[in-house]
Motif scaffolding. Structure first.
Motif, short mmCIF file in Angstrom:
data_model
loop_
_atom_site.label_atom_id
_atom_site.label_comp_id
_atom_site.label_asym_id
_atom_site.label_seq_id
_atom_site.Cartn_x
_atom_site.Cartn_y
_atom_site.Cartn_z
N GLU A 251 -43.90 -32.53 -27.38
CA GLU A 251 -43.89 -33.86 -27.65
C GLU A 251 -42.53 -34.47 -27.76
N TYR A 252 -41.66 -33.96 -28.21
CA TYR A 252 -40.38 -34.13 -28.06
C TYR A 252 -39.74 -34.58 -26.84
N ARG B 271 -41.46 -35.18 -24.06
CA ARG B 271 -42.32 -36.05 -23.60
C ARG B 271 -41.70 -37.79 -23.82
N LYS B 272 -41.49 -37.67 -25.06
CA LYS B 272 -40.96 -39.11 -25.59
C LYS B 272 -39.67 -39.35 -25.01
N GLY B 273 -38.54 -38.36 -24.76
CA GLY B 273 -37.51 -38.91 -24.15
C GLY B 273 -37.84 -39.11 -22.57
N ALA C 223 -40.36 -40.53 -21.29
CA ALA C 223 -40.85 -41.88 -21.27
C ALA C 223 -40.01 -42.89 -21.50
N ARG C 224 -38.83 -42.64 -22.19
CA ARG C 224 -37.88 -43.78 -22.31
C ARG C 224 -37.18 -44.14 -20.95
N GLU D 160 -35.33 -32.77 -21.60
CA GLU D 160 -35.85 -34.09 -21.50
C GLU D 160 -35.97 -34.39 -20.22
N ASN E 207 -43.93 -45.39 -17.63
CA ASN E 207 -45.60 -45.51 -17.62
C ASN E 207 -46.10 -44.66 -16.36
#
Length: 282
Positions: free
Chosen positions: A18-19, A21-23, A25-26, A120, A158
């Motif tokens: 999750e960590y 993926r969030k990086g 996605a930004r 990331e 996205n």
């Protein structure tokens, strides 16, 4: 003495994923498409100094999203691997599949290690073949898995929405201008369903062109050449729309004249059609 806090291995891996993926996605998205003469890479990247798309070897290129310093280290390692293998054995022994396996081992080791944070980054490794069916595209997520892609692929930002858009519209045998226009259209769509306008200055575009006579097939598309390719397809779309509008106008005029001759007090109707932290993230 306090009891150490326990976290199950499954939960620890889920938290690390999750960590990462969030990086990722930004970061701004990258799109890779096959076209009739090779593979085109299109990235939203306003920076002229920090590249998201780069050459690795004769027929192999690399694209990435996420933390720049992390994927730049991976790119440099890939270049060293390719140079050493090509020098030790033969240039033909350097393949995208072999490079993807090396990256998968590196990313998987880092992701599984509790001593450091996961990278990331999400990578794409592509190789152009002598024919379209010989092209290879591999996507490598943060955990080191390998996904064999065909036709089109998107990473970062996205990516799910962009991939769905590309799957519906990409086809075999597209020209470079058509593939570039499709890639830009997909990158222009935001998460809310709206559209932005991306100019040549906001894009980083490169190709692996199998028709190039030299051994190295990688080529960046810059400046006036990129603007011309973008304008070429835009002008073609405008011309096609004009032809359709003209045909509808002539058909409407014909129908109006026929109704005026055939019936007293006839009324012609018209139809209005409208179409309606540790380094920058890239």
């Amino acid at each position: 003495m306090s009891t150490p806090f326990y976290v199950s291995p499954q939960q620890a891996m889920a938290d690390r994923a999750e960590y990462a993926r969030k990086g990722i996605a930004r970061g701004r998205s990258v799109v890779v498409l096959q076209y009739t003469d090779g593979v085109v890479f299109v990235a939203e990247n306003p920076s002229r100094a920090l590249h998201k798309v780069s050459e690795i070897y004769d027929r192999i290129a690399f694209a990435a999203v996420g933390k720049y310093n992390e994927f730049e280290n991976l790119r440099i390692g890939g270049v060293r691997y390719a140079d050493l293998r090509g020098y030790t054995y033969d240039r033909e022994d350097v393949t995208a599949r072999g490079l993807a396996n090396v990256y998968a081992q590196t990313l998987g080791t880092i992701f599984s290690s509790a001593a450091e944070k996961p990278y990331e980054v999400e990578l794409i490794v592509a190789e152009v073949g002598s024919a379209p069916e010989d092209d290879q595209i591999y996507r490598l997520p943060h955990d080191g898995s390998i996904v064999d892609e065909h036709g089109s692929v998107a990473v970062g930002g996205n990516a799910d929405q962009i991939s769905s858009y590309l799957d519906q519209r990409h086809r075999d045998g597209m020209t470079l201008a058509e593939a570039l226009k499709l890639a830009v259209d997909s990158l222009s769509r935001d998460t809310n369903g709206g559209e932005r306008t991306l100019t040549a200055e906001q894009l980083e575009v490169a190709t692996l062109d199998r028709t190039r006579p030299q051994q190295r097939k990688f080529k960046r598309i810059l400046g006036r050449q990129l603007s011309r390719l973008l304008d070429e397809h835009t002008a073609g779309d405008a011309g096609a729309a004009g032809d359709v509008a003209g045909a509808e106008s002539e058909a409407g005029a014909g129908e109006s004249g026929a109704s005026g001759k055939g019936a007293k007090g006839g009324k012609a109707g018209g139809k209005d059609d409208s179409e309606g932290e540790s380094g920058p993230l890239l």
